[in-house]
Scaffold this active site. Structure first.
Site, short mmCIF file in Angstrom:
data_model
loop_
_atom_site.label_atom_id
_atom_site.label_comp_id
_atom_site.label_asym_id
_atom_site.label_seq_id
_atom_site.Cartn_x
_atom_site.Cartn_y
_atom_site.Cartn_z
CG ASP A 411 -1.91 1.06 1.31
OD1 ASP A 411 -1.70 2.10 0.65
OD2 ASP A 411 -2.91 0.89 2.04
CG HIS A 412 3.17 4.09 -3.13
ND1 HIS A 412 4.22 4.33 -2.27
CD2 HIS A 412 3.64 4.45 -4.37
CE1 HIS A 412 5.25 4.83 -2.93
NE2 HIS A 412 4.92 4.91 -4.21
#
Ligand code: CAO
Length: 439
Positions: A411-412
């Site tokens: 999850d950036h």
């Protein structure tokens, strides 16, 4: 004074031997005039048969699966202030079956009601869904009414009934799902997301088709995967670990493990390596708070693994992997996979995960982009290992090495690209030197 009357199937046009697909009454029920008694479905239309009188159901004379025609006795009703004991019937309400054109109203065909309009009153559920004009879901009038009352958008509900028909239970399950969605739209990420409605195509115009209801697990996991896909900005980092020595070690230990009743799998070593990497990179062992303002760091190391079952994907969780040895992990993997396939997993055995591994290595492939099992923030995909020529800089030759492809989606919002690469490098080093797994 009440009077018992016979309620019969009314004139339903040119139809004969029509299937009863729903019975809405039982003996003792009180009905008002126009309450739906049963739903019929032909191959062209579904229709509700409403009660012609108000009263109490004395006896129901048909059941789901029966075939009925005009005049078939539906029920005996103790009618309130009935004026006659003659059999009575009422006008059916009709809906066309999805993808089947209903001929224009005629003497033989009761009138098709106007399409349902979205409610003007704001509704907590309806407000979040988009109306998809043009799509005509397959549902009986009574289910349509039920959905309309609750503000459920039938175009968004998958039907589990015959021919994909949406049942009352499908509507209830959908409403429950909507109500249990995370409260914070910001964290859920769905706010304002406008999705173009999927065109409703009649595939029969191109060839033969068959409709299959999705199994329950697929419906649930599909909704979760979709939410996770649109909520978390995914990046997938690829790498490959040299597992030549690890595989030799695994094979050398297989007999000993077998004597203890354990199948020592590569996945068990991967779990151990992943727990070690999570400890080294705590941001990966975390979840975003639902309002997105905090990172919740976990001090425990529970790792889930995607397990393919005949009903769909489930993710059993092994607890406290960091404290367990590889043999214990392998034993639990075997037990939980067997339980998953026999549909015996308990809910708590699928909860509390911090990170997930999805191994497709036993099946094939060189790489893939797994979807994060939110609210976890990363997932490791593992593909099939293969023998490859690897350049040995010291000896200046190519050496045959067994390479394992790794695909880490993260999850950036939580993890930067540099940390993504560091995490997979850490895994690569751990898996390339089996001794490190002991540390
Ligand atoms: N490369 C090459 N071969 C591999 C391998 C790899 N990475 N991983 C496993 N294998 C081989 C094993 O050696 C074994 O071979 P033998 O039968 O000759 O011993 C065979 O594949 C089966 O492996 P296994 O019994 O060790 O099982 P597994 O650990 O690979 O998988 C499980 C267990 C539960 C993960 C698997 O059954 C499964 O369900 N996988 C699918 C997961 C999935 O659907 N993921 C997609 C989710 S979407 O993100």
């Amino acid at each position: 004074m009440s009077q018992t009357i016979e309620v019969q199937v009314p004139d339903i046009g040119n139809f004969d031997s029509v299937d009863v697909i729903e019975v809405h009454i039982k003996a003792g029920d009180t009905v008002s005039q126009d309450d739906s008694l049963i739903t019929l479905e032909s191959d062209k239309a579904s229709m509700d048969i409403p009660s012609p009188v108000s009263g109490t159901i004395k006896e129901v004379k048909i059941k789901v699966g029966d075939k009925v025609s005009q005049g078939t006795l539906i029920a005996l009703v103790d009618a309130e202030a009935a004026k006659t004991s003659e059999p009575v019937a009422a006008t059916p309400q009709v809906n066309k079956v999805a993808n089947v054109e209903v001929p224009p109203p005629s003497r033989d065909m009761p009138e098709v009601p106007k399409p349902i309009q979205p409610q003007s009153t704001p509704n907590p559920v309806a407000a979040r869904v988009e109306f998809a004009p043009g799509k005509n879901p397959h549902a009986s009038p009574s289910v349509r009414k039920f959905a309309r009352e609750l503000g459920a958008d039938l175009t968004r509900i998958a039907g589990s009934g015959p021919k994909g028909r949406i049942t009352k239970e499908d509507v209830t399950a959908w409403i429950k799902g909507e109500l249990t969605r995370p409260r914070s739209e910001a964290a859920a990420g769905g706010a304002g997301l406008s999705v173009l409605a999927m065109p409703d195509i009649d595939f029969t115009q191109f060839g033969e088709i068959e409709r299959q209801a999705l199994p329950r697990i697929k419906k649930i996991s599909g909704a979760n995967l979709h939410r996770n896909w649109v909520t978390a900005p995914h990046v997938t980092q690829f790498d490959a670990a040299d597992i030549t020595d690890l595989e030799d070690f695994r094979k050398s230990m297989q007999d000993e493990a077998g004597k203890r009743g354990v199948k020592l799998t590569m996945l068990a070593f991967l779990m151990k390596a992943a727990a070690n990497a999570l400890r080294a990179y705590p941001n990966f062992n975390a979840s975003l708070s639902t309002d997105g303002s905090e990172l919740i760091l976990k001090k425990y190391f529970n790792i889930g693994f995607a397990c393919d079952t005949p009903d769909g994907l489930v993710v059993p969780v092994i607890r406290d992997v960091i404290q367990k040895d590889v043999l214990d992990i392998a034993r639990e993997l075997g037990e939980l996979s067997a339980k998953a396939r026999e549909r015996k997993l308990k809910v708590e055995e699928m909860q509390g995960g911090c990170f997930t591994i999805s191994s497709l290595g036993g099946i094939g492939g060189t790489a893939f982009t797994p979807i994060i099992n939110c609210p976890e923030v990363a997932i490791l995909g593992v593909s099939r290992s293969s023998m490859e020529p690897v350049w040995n800089a010291k000896g200046k030759t190519f050496e045959p090495r067994l390479m394992l492809p790794l695909s880490l989606s993260y999850d950036h919002r939580v993890i930067d690209g540099a940390d993504g690469a560091r995490f997979t490098s850490h895994l690569r080093v751990m898996l390339s030197d089996v001794r490190r797994l002991l540390l």
